[in-house]
Write an enzyme that holds these catalytic residues in place. Structure first.
Site, mmCIF file in Angstrom:
data_model
loop_
_atom_site.group_PDB
_atom_site.id
_atom_site.type_symbol
_atom_site.label_atom_id
_atom_site.label_comp_id
_atom_site.label_asym_id
_atom_site.label_seq_id
_atom_site.Cartn_x
_atom_site.Cartn_y
_atom_site.Cartn_z
ATOM 1 N N LYS A 1 0.763 -1.284 0.048
ATOM 2 C CA LYS A 1 0.431 -0.108 -0.286
ATOM 3 C C LYS A 1 0.511 1.335 -0.034
ATOM 4 C CE LYS A 1 -4.079 1.567 2.719
ATOM 5 N NZ LYS A 1 -5.089 1.444 3.980
ATOM 6 N N SER B 1 -9.733 1.294 2.437
ATOM 7 C CA SER B 1 -8.323 1.459 1.887
ATOM 8 C C SER B 1 -7.675 1.183 0.905
ATOM 9 C CB SER B 1 -8.763 3.077 3.026
ATOM 10 O OG SER B 1 -7.893 2.473 3.664
ATOM 11 N N SER C 1 -9.945 -1.673 6.553
ATOM 12 C CA SER C 1 -9.251 -1.292 5.529
ATOM 13 C C SER C 1 -9.143 -2.722 4.659
ATOM 14 C CB SER C 1 -8.915 -0.062 5.598
ATOM 15 O OG SER C 1 -8.973 1.201 5.955
#
Length: 397
Positions: A38, A114, A138
Site C-alpha cells: 500500500k 482503503s 481497510s
C-alpha cells in the site's frame, strides 16, 4: 519466474491498482513470491503518496520500512506500491487522483477500501500477496468485496515505523491473499520470526443484533450457509458491542477524531482533496470524542468477559459491493455507502480485535460472501489457526 515477473510488471504498469511500479528492484530481487505494498509504506527510492495529490512533493524514502525489509529478507519480490483511498480514509476504495482500482469480480462495483489497490492486485493475479493497513476495516472490507482472505493483525503485532498513520490508537497492518496459508507465511515474514502453532479448537459466538440482522438477504444467506459447516456455535447478545455502537452513533468514532487531528486542516484547504474524505473530516464532533474515548478501556475489558475465549463470527460486510456510478453521481449516496461498508468492521476495530475475512458463497453479479472471524487482541496465532480450519470446512474438505 522471469516470464511471470515480467508479465506482472507489465500488468501492474497498466493497472489503476498501482501508483508506483518498482521494476528495477523486482528484477534484482527475483525469483520469489510477488508482493505489493500500500502506498503509505516506506519503500526505498519511492515516494509515499498516501493516495493524495497533496503529497506529490513528499520526500523519497531513503530506506525500507522494517516490515518491507523483513519481507525482502524472506525472499519476497516487491512489484510496486498500490493505490488506495486518500489518506486511507474511506471504505469504498475509490481515488479521484490516481484512478479507481477496478474490482476484478465485478468491474462496475467498488473494490472496497482503503487498501483497494492491494486487494485488486491480488484478486487480479498480479501478485501473490499484498500488504495493507486496517484502521476501521481497510483490509477486511476490500477482502470481502474482492473475494479474498484478509487478515487484520492486532495493533502491536508489527513494527509500524515507516508507515504513514491515520488514527494511531487504532492503526494496524494486514495482508490480502488467496488463502490462509499464505497469510500465515506472510505474517511470519513480516514479524521476522516463525509463526507459533496454536490449538485450532474453538467455540463460536454469533452476536445477536444488527451485526447480523442488518445484513442484505444475500449476504445473510451466504453467512448462514457458512455457519452450517461449524460446530459449537452460540448466538447471544454481547452488550459491550451494542453499547459501543450506540456511543459511536451518538458521539462519532475514534478513527474520525484522530484522522481529524492529522488531516482536519484539509477541510478548508484549497488544494484538491477527495470530497468524501473532506465530508468525513468535516463531520468530526469535538465534543463527542472524550465520551467515546473514556469508555474505551471499560468496554474492551467487558468484551473480554463476554466472549470468554470464544471466536466472534459475523458477516464481514452488510451489503454487497455497491455500484460505482451512483456513488460518483451523488456525494450523499457515497457517504451513506461508506458508512454501511465500514459499520461492522469499525465497531470491532474499536475493541482492537484482530480478524480474518474468509470468502464463502456466491452473490448476484459475480460477487462473493465473506465471513469474519475475530478474537481478542493479541490472540492472532490462535485466530490464524482457527481460520485455516474454517477455510477447509467452508471448502468442504
Amino acid at each position: 519466474m522471469s516470464d511471470r515477473l515480467e508479465e506482472a510488471l507489465h500488468r501492474a504498469a497498466e493497472s489503476t491498482a498501482f501508483i508506483t511500479v518498482t521494476a528495477e528492484r523486482a528484477r534484482r530481487e527475483g525469483p520469489g513470491p510477488l508482493v505489493a505494498w500500500k502506498d503509505l509504506f516506506d519503500v526505498e527510492g519511492t515516494r509515499s503518496t498516501n493516495g493524495s495529490a497533496t503529497r506529490k512533493d513528499a520526500p523519497v524514502a531513503t530506506q525500507d520500512a522494517p516490515v518491507v525489509r523483513n519481507l525482502a529478507r524472506a525472499g519476497a519480490v516487491c512489484v510496486g506500491k498500490t493505490n488506495q483511498s486518500e489518506f486511507a480514509f474511506s471504505g469504498l476504495g475509490l481515488n479521484p487522483h490516481f484512478g479507481n482500482p477496478v474490482n476484478p469480480l465485478a468491474p462496475d462495483r467498488v473494490p472496497g477500501g482503503s487498501s483497494s489497490g492491494s486487494a485488486v492486485a491480488v484478486a487480479d493475479g498480479i501478485v501473490d500477496l499484498a500488504v495493507g493497513t486496517d484502521t476501521s476495516g481497510s483490509v477486511r472490507v476490500p477482502a470481502a468485496f474482492c473475494g479474498l482472505v484478509g487478515y487484520k493483525a492486532s495493533i502491536d503485532r508489527y513494527d509500524l515505523s515507516g508507515m504513514l498513520p491515520l488514527a494511531p490508537s487504532l492503526d494496524t497492518m494486514g495482508v490480502l491473499t488467496n488463502d490462509v496459508a499464505t497469510a500465515v507465511q506472510a505474517d511470519a515474514w513480516l514479524r521476522g520470526q516463525p509463526w507459533t502453532h496454536r490449538d485450532a479448537d474453538a467455540r463460536f459466538v454469533v452476536p445477536a443484533g444488527e451485526l447480523v440482522d442488518d445484513c442484505d438477504p444475500d449476504i445473510l444467506d451466504a453467512f448462514e450457509d457458512a455457519l452450517s459447516t461449524l460446530d459449537h456455535v452460540e448466538r447471544r447478545t454481547l452488550p459491550a458491542l451494542v453499547e459501543a455502537q450506540l456511543l459511536m452513533d451518538r458521539h462519532g468514532t475514534l478513527a474520525v477524531a484522530e484522522a481529524h487531528a492529522r488531516y482536519g486542516h484539509f477541510v478548508d484547504d484549497p488544494r484538491g482533496v477527495d470530497p468524501l474524505v473532506r465530508r468525513r473530516l468535516a463531520d468530526f464532533d469535538a465534543g463527542g470524542e472524550p465520551v467515546v474515548r473514556a469508555a474505551h478501556a471499560r468496554l474492551r475489558a467487558q468484551l473480554v468477559d463476554e466472549l470468554a475465549g470464544a471466536v466472534l463470527v459475523c458477516p464481514t460486510v452488510r451489503d454487497p459491493a455497491p455500484e460505482v456510478a451512483p456513488l460518483l453521481a451523488d456525494l450523499d449516496v457515497m457517504a451513506t455507502a461508506n458508512r454501511r461498508a465500514l459499520r461492522t468492521t469499525m465497531t470491532l476495530s474499536y475493541f482492537g480485535l484482530p480478524g480474518v475475512a474468509l470468502p464463502h458463497g456466491s452473490l448476484p453479479g459475480g460477487l462473493r460472501g465473506s465471513v469474519l472471524l475475530s478474537t481478542l487482541p493479541g490472540d492472532d496465532d490462535r485466530l490464524l489457526a482457527v481460520a485455516g480450519v474454517v477455510e477447509s470446512l467452508l471448502a468442504g474438505e
